[in-house]
Design a protein around this motif. Structure first.
Motif, PDB file in Angstrom:
ATOM      1  N   THR A 133       2.928   3.693   3.217  1.00  0.00           N
ATOM      2  CA  THR A 133       2.164   4.923   2.987  1.00  0.00           C
ATOM      3  C   THR A 133       2.933   6.189   3.322  1.00  0.00           C
ATOM      4  N   VAL A 190      -7.309   2.580   0.131  1.00  0.00           N
ATOM      5  CA  VAL A 190      -7.428   1.578   1.188  1.00  0.00           C
ATOM      6  C   VAL A 190      -8.155   2.206   2.371  1.00  0.00           C
ATOM      7  N   VAL A 223       0.863  -1.184   0.000  1.00  0.00           N
ATOM      8  CA  VAL A 223       0.000   0.000   0.000  1.00  0.00           C
ATOM      9  C   VAL A 223       0.898   1.232   0.000  1.00  0.00           C
ATOM     10  N   ASP A 258      -2.216   2.329  -4.752  1.00  0.00           N
ATOM     11  CA  ASP A 258      -2.086   3.734  -4.388  1.00  0.00           C
ATOM     12  C   ASP A 258      -3.420   4.437  -4.598  1.00  0.00           C
ATOM     13  N   LEU A 313       2.445  -1.955   4.460  1.00  0.00           N
ATOM     14  CA  LEU A 313       2.041  -0.550   4.455  1.00  0.00           C
ATOM     15  C   LEU A 313       3.262   0.323   4.187  1.00  0.00           C
TER      16      LEU A 313
END
Length: 433
Positions: free
Chosen positions: A98, A78, A7, A34, A96
């Protein structure tokens, strides 16, 4: 076959995908998810537009993205389009990546006044991030105050001070270039709570300030420690301090804009009648533990713009343990819970350079190898595709991104590599059918 979902498509995400390829060979399928229709995260919207050599690392990520066992799944949020729990159910490992795209608040009275912006928002504005395209920062008035002692503070100061001609070759977006061209700040002040020996500014970025057409950096010689003490510094910091010493010898009257370094200074309030008009600053002193403490002495800096460059936080995601104190996901060397991992700034907080994410990605790939069997029998991308199709999610592929990129390149002004689209609708339209 292992199925891995990552992610976030910034450096941490692509380095992790590359690491999984090296760890598992052709026995892995990696989906990089994304929320934006465009990849590369911080490289596209965080690195300064006049630092094109740094942005060139995206070519490495492109090679990974075009591999047979890695794909980009853009325009998927997400937490809205798909939950973490659903991803963990579909993939052997969910990573993750992010980043830390949210600004840490200043946390002082008046920090919510119009004219106070965080560096993530300001940098996103001049880099064309869709979330910040409409920011409209105040670029006229008595001055600008930048809070922070790192490279982001230098980026903001440099961008505020440059002429339009100095952005030739950059990919600064048109709306920011036009606004900055009409800017009228004559005084740009960089506030640092501690002294020259405690900065997190690197020599290259500091050196750039000494070569601006209309702005000159200035350091008060009284703020500089005895020169003999520089010998104890590590080499990079010693070079940075040498730049500061050189700045102290320059005549601030030589150019119309002054970039003043104000050391041993911390903002304690932002004041104004419905907007930023001044910053109240308290003088500090450093104690034996290296902490900056207020001395009670205060003074005023007139300003219409305050840009806070004091750090970032990873936004929480429902269902993921979160460390609010550190501003990142709660994890043990990258492990959050069975099948769920964090990498890069989402794992360790906003520290390190772009390259620091590469060993981070390889560490997570090794952990996935230890934690997961060769074949869990999970659905992976086939299951995700079915779920997103049922929810009518308009997925953007890497081939779609290449069409968007081609349109941006075609729209570039003279001397610029591209003109970025600054809205998701425009990106999706450029993709075509």
């Amino acid at each position: 076959m292992r199925h891995v979902a990552i992610v976030g498509s910034g450096p941490a995400g692509y380095y992790t995908a590359e690491a999984c390829q090296k760890q598992f060979g052709d026995q892995v399928r990696v989906d990089i998810i994304d929320r934006l229709p465009v990849p590369y995260g911080l490289i596209r919207t965080g690195v300064a537009p006049d630092h094109q050599s740094i942005k060139g690392v995206s070519r490495r990520y492109e090679a990974t993205a075009l591999s047979d066992n890695v794909r980009f799944v853009g325009n998927v949020t997400v937490g809205i389009d798909v939950t973490i729990a659903e991803l963990v159910g579909l993939y052997d490992a969910v990573v993750l990546a992010t980043g830390a795209p949210a600004d840490r608040p200043l946390g002082i009275p008046g920090d919510d006044l119009p004219g106070v912006v965080g560096s993530a928002a300001f940098v996103g504005w001049y880099n064309g991030h869709p979330d910040f395209a409409g920011l409209a920062p105040v670029l006229s008035g008595p001055g600008a105050v930048i809070v922070g002692a790192g490279n982001v503070a230098l980026d903001v100061a440099r961008v505020l001070a440059k002429t339009g001609a100095e952005f030739t070759g950059s990919d600064i977006v048109g709306h920011a270039l036009d606004s900055l061209g009409a800017a009228s700040h004559e005084n740009i002040t960089i506030l640092a709570r501690r002294g020259p020996h405690q900065i997190a500014m690197t020599p290259k970025e500091l050196g750039e300030l000494g070569h601006l057409e209309r702005a000159i950096p200035h350091v008060d010689p009284a703020d500089l420690p005895p020169e003999a003490e520089d010998a104890a510094l590590e080499p990079g910091l010693r070079k940075s301090v040498t730049h500061l010493r050189n700045f102290a010898t320059l005549d601030a009257a030589d150019k119309p804009i002054t970039i003043a370094f104000d050391f041993y200074a911390m903002p304690v309030a932002v004041e104004g009648d419905g907007k930023v008009e001044r910053v109240i600053v308290e003088r500090t002193a450093i104690d034996a533990e290296g902490r900056a403490n207020g001395t009670g002495e205060t003074y005023v800096i007139p300003a219409a713009l305050v840009v806070s460059c004091i750090g970032y936080r990873t936004p929480p995601i429902d269902g993921v343990p979160y460390d609010a104190k550190l501003g990142r996901f709660a994890n043990d060397e990258g492990r959050i819970s069975p099948g769920l991992y964090a990498v890069g700034w989402a794992r360790r907080g906003p520290t390190g350079t772009i390259g620091t994410n590469r060993p981070d990605g390889f560490m997570i790939a090794e952990q996935i190898a230890v934690d997961t069997p060769d074949d869990y029998g999970k659905q992976g991308r086939a299951g995700l595709d079915l779920l997103l199709r049922d929810r009518n999610v308009d997925v953007v592929t890497f081939r779609d991104w290449q069409k968007i990129e081609a349109a941006e390149i075609a729209a570039a002004r003279d001397g610029s590599p591209r003109e970025k689209f600054t809205s998701i609708d425009a990106m999706l339209a450029a993709r075509g059918n």
